[in-house]
Design a protein around this motif. Structure first.
Motif, PDB file in Angstrom:
ATOM      1  N   GLY A 103       0.830  -1.199   0.000  1.00 32.73           N
ATOM      2  CA  GLY A 103       0.000   0.000   0.000  1.00 32.73           C
ATOM      3  C   GLY A 103       0.859   1.242   0.000  1.00 32.73           C
ATOM      4  N   GLN A 104       0.278   2.309   0.510  1.00 31.04           N
ATOM      5  CA  GLN A 104       0.997   3.581   0.566  1.00 31.04           C
ATOM      6  C   GLN A 104       2.116   3.476   1.607  1.00 31.04           C
ATOM      7  N   HIS A 105       3.320   3.858   1.207  1.00 33.01           N
ATOM      8  CA  HIS A 105       4.474   3.781   2.102  1.00 33.01           C
ATOM      9  C   HIS A 105       4.248   4.714   3.293  1.00 33.01           C
ATOM     10  N   PRO A 106       4.550   4.271   4.516  1.00 34.60           N
ATOM     11  CA  PRO A 106       4.276   5.087   5.695  1.00 34.60           C
ATOM     12  C   PRO A 106       5.093   6.379   5.795  1.00 34.60           C
ATOM     13  N   VAL A 107       6.250   6.444   5.163  1.00 33.98           N
ATOM     14  CA  VAL A 107       7.071   7.661   5.216  1.00 33.98           C
ATOM     15  C   VAL A 107       6.989   8.416   3.897  1.00 33.98           C
ATOM     16  N   GLN A 108       7.191   7.705   2.813  1.00 36.95           N
ATOM     17  CA  GLN A 108       7.135   8.322   1.483  1.00 36.95           C
ATOM     18  C   GLN A 108       5.693   8.229   0.987  1.00 36.95           C
ATOM     19  N   LYS A 109       4.844   9.051   1.539  1.00 30.11           N
ATOM     20  CA  LYS A 109       3.390   8.957   1.398  1.00 30.11           C
ATOM     21  C   LYS A 109       2.878   8.943  -0.039  1.00 30.11           C
ATOM     22  N   ARG A 110       3.624   9.464  -0.969  1.00 29.34           N
ATOM     23  CA  ARG A 110       3.154   9.506  -2.359  1.00 29.34           C
ATOM     24  C   ARG A 110       3.511   8.240  -3.131  1.00 29.34           C
ATOM     25  N   ARG A 111       4.166   7.306  -2.487  1.00 26.97           N
ATOM     26  CA  ARG A 111       4.621   6.119  -3.197  1.00 26.97           C
ATOM     27  C   ARG A 111       3.906   4.869  -2.696  1.00 26.97           C
ATOM     28  N   GLU A 112       3.511   4.035  -3.655  1.00 28.73           N
ATOM     29  CA  GLU A 112       2.951   2.729  -3.335  1.00 28.73           C
ATOM     30  C   GLU A 112       4.120   1.755  -3.193  1.00 28.73           C
ATOM     31  N   GLY A 113       4.044   0.893  -2.205  1.00 23.73           N
ATOM     32  CA  GLY A 113       5.145  -0.021  -1.999  1.00 23.73           C
ATOM     33  C   GLY A 113       4.731  -1.362  -1.435  1.00 23.73           C
ATOM     34  N   ILE A 114       5.707  -2.210  -1.326  1.00 22.36           N
ATOM     35  CA  ILE A 114       5.566  -3.540  -0.739  1.00 22.36           C
ATOM     36  C   ILE A 114       6.722  -3.724   0.234  1.00 22.36           C
ATOM     37  N   GLY A 115       6.433  -4.326   1.376  1.00 25.75           N
ATOM     38  CA  GLY A 115       7.461  -4.716   2.326  1.00 25.75           C
ATOM     39  C   GLY A 115       7.225  -6.155   2.724  1.00 25.75           C
ATOM     40  N   ALA A 116       8.281  -6.949   2.786  1.00 20.31           N
ATOM     41  CA  ALA A 116       8.116  -8.354   3.142  1.00 20.31           C
ATOM     42  C   ALA A 116       9.397  -8.910   3.745  1.00 20.31           C
ATOM     43  N   ASN A 117       9.204  -9.915   4.576  1.00 17.88           N
ATOM     44  CA  ASN A 117      10.308 -10.710   5.107  1.00 17.88           C
ATOM     45  C   ASN A 117       9.974 -12.170   4.843  1.00 17.88           C
ATOM     46  N   ALA A 118      11.000 -12.938   4.462  1.00 18.08           N
ATOM     47  CA  ALA A 118      10.776 -14.350   4.159  1.00 18.08           C
ATOM     48  C   ALA A 118      11.973 -15.163   4.632  1.00 18.08           C
ATOM     49  N   ILE A 119      11.727 -16.452   4.864  1.00 15.37           N
ATOM     50  CA  ILE A 119      12.756 -17.331   5.413  1.00 15.37           C
ATOM     51  C   ILE A 119      12.665 -18.709   4.755  1.00 15.37           C
ATOM     52  N   ALA A 120      13.802 -19.387   4.655  1.00 11.49           N
ATOM     53  CA  ALA A 120      13.841 -20.764   4.143  1.00 11.49           C
ATOM     54  C   ALA A 120      15.076 -21.450   4.702  1.00 11.49           C
ATOM     55  N   LYS A 121      15.037 -22.765   4.711  1.00  7.24           N
ATOM     56  CA  LYS A 121      16.211 -23.550   5.098  1.00  7.24           C
ATOM     57  C   LYS A 121      16.645 -24.365   3.886  1.00  7.24           C
ATOM     58  N   ILE A 122      17.948 -24.382   3.651  1.00  7.92           N
ATOM     59  CA  ILE A 122      18.511 -25.156   2.545  1.00  7.92           C
ATOM     60  C   ILE A 122      19.740 -25.903   3.049  1.00  7.92           C
ATOM     61  N   LYS A 123      20.231 -26.831   2.228  1.00  8.83           N
ATOM     62  CA  LYS A 123      21.526 -27.467   2.500  1.00  8.83           C
ATOM     63  C   LYS A 123      22.526 -26.847   1.539  1.00  8.83           C
ATOM     64  N   ARG A 124      23.571 -26.293   2.073  1.00  4.55           N
ATOM     65  CA  ARG A 124      24.558 -25.628   1.223  1.00  4.55           C
ATOM     66  C   ARG A 124      25.265 -26.608   0.299  1.00  4.55           C
ATOM     67  N   SER A 125      25.402 -27.854   0.736  1.00  2.00           N
ATOM     68  CA  SER A 125      26.050 -28.866  -0.113  1.00  2.00           C
ATOM     69  C   SER A 125      25.259 -29.110  -1.397  1.00  2.00           C
ATOM     70  N   ASP A 126      23.939 -28.869  -1.369  1.00  2.00           N
ATOM     71  CA  ASP A 126      23.128 -29.002  -2.587  1.00  2.00           C
ATOM     72  C   ASP A 126      23.544 -28.001  -3.661  1.00  2.00           C
ATOM     73  N   PHE A 127      24.236 -26.942  -3.237  1.00  5.21           N
ATOM     74  CA  PHE A 127      24.656 -25.887  -4.156  1.00  5.21           C
ATOM     75  C   PHE A 127      26.178 -25.860  -4.332  1.00  5.21           C
ATOM     76  N   GLY A 128      26.833 -26.971  -4.033  1.00  2.00           N
ATOM     77  CA  GLY A 128      28.270 -27.072  -4.269  1.00  2.00           C
ATOM     78  C   GLY A 128      29.130 -26.337  -3.253  1.00  2.00           C
ATOM     79  N   ILE A 129      28.580 -26.077  -2.069  1.00  2.00           N
ATOM     80  CA  ILE A 129      29.343 -25.408  -1.002  1.00  2.00           C
ATOM     81  C   ILE A 129      29.389 -26.367   0.181  1.00  2.00           C
ATOM     82  N   ALA A 130      30.321 -27.324   0.127  1.00  2.00           N
ATOM     83  CA  ALA A 130      30.363 -28.380   1.131  1.00  2.00           C
ATOM     84  C   ALA A 130      31.600 -28.323   2.016  1.00  2.00           C
ATOM     85  N   LYS A 131      32.417 -27.301   1.875  1.00  2.09           N
ATOM     86  CA  LYS A 131      33.643 -27.206   2.667  1.00  2.09           C
ATOM     87  C   LYS A 131      33.316 -27.263   4.158  1.00  2.09           C
TER      88      LYS A 131
END
Length: 189
Positions: free
Chosen positions: A141-169
């Motif tokens: 919706g409307q940004h709380p500080v920059q009142k003339r701008r429409e925006g999106i704010g989000a936080n997201a999380i995930a768990k992965i195995k680094r070895s699946d991406f070639g980082i196994a050190k």
């Protein structure tokens, strides 16, 4: 009767117009990608990438959207120059050969007006794997500080195995499981 028909036609046109997907650009000054992991069973280490860009498409009426994020792998920041250099080396992120990390959504899930999950593909070191993000907060919706701008704010999380991406050190001495967190603020184009 003509006035009622005209009013209904206008309402349908207005509803259709408001249901259109809208494009947003990620604000790199208020967005970051972080990762954390258990280090030797002694501490929980957290690091970040300082540069993240991308596009978000969001249709608030249809509850659909997409996310396309690019992370500058060379912006990895551990807070300690020597350790940052070690993390960017060939046996870890290999940022000289793979300077970007990407996340592209394949689907989104809403509960009512609230975005709760994003399915997508994460590419690290040229390896692409499906990764689902749990959205822990979402505002649009409307940004709380920059009142003339429409925006999106989000936080997201995930768990992965680094070895699946070639980082196994140093696995398993240093944990294979990594927690990814994304903080994103985006403004309507």
């Amino acid at each position: 009767m003509k006035r009622i028909a005209f009013a209904v036609a206008c309402a349908v046109i207005a509803a259709s117009a408001s249901a259109a997907p809208e494009n947003y650009s990620i604000d790199p000054t208020h967005s970051a990608a972080r990762f954390g992991y258990d280090h030797l069973g002694w501490t929980y280490q957290q690091h970040r990438f300082d540069q993240m860009t991308g596009k978000i498409v969001y249709d608030k009426v249809a509850h659909t959207g997409s996310v396309d994020v690019t992370i500058d792998a060379k912006s990895l920041n551990t807070g300690y120059a020597l350790f940052t250099q070690q993390m960017q080396a060939e046996d870890m992120f290999d940022t000289a050969k793979y300077p970007t990390i990407t996340y592209k959504s394949t689907g989104v899930k809403f509960e009512g007006d609230k975005l709760v999950a994003i399915d997508g593909e994460l590419t690290v070191k040229g390896i692409t794997k499906p990764v689902s993000l749990t959205v822990t907060s979402f505002a649009a919706g409307q940004h709380p500080v920059q009142k003339r701008r429409e925006g999106i704010g989000a936080n997201a999380i995930a768990k992965i195995k680094r070895s699946d991406f070639g980082i196994a050190k140093q696995v398993p001495v240093v944990a294979d499981e990594v927690t990814l967190t994304f903080t994103v603020q985006a403004f309507k184009d």
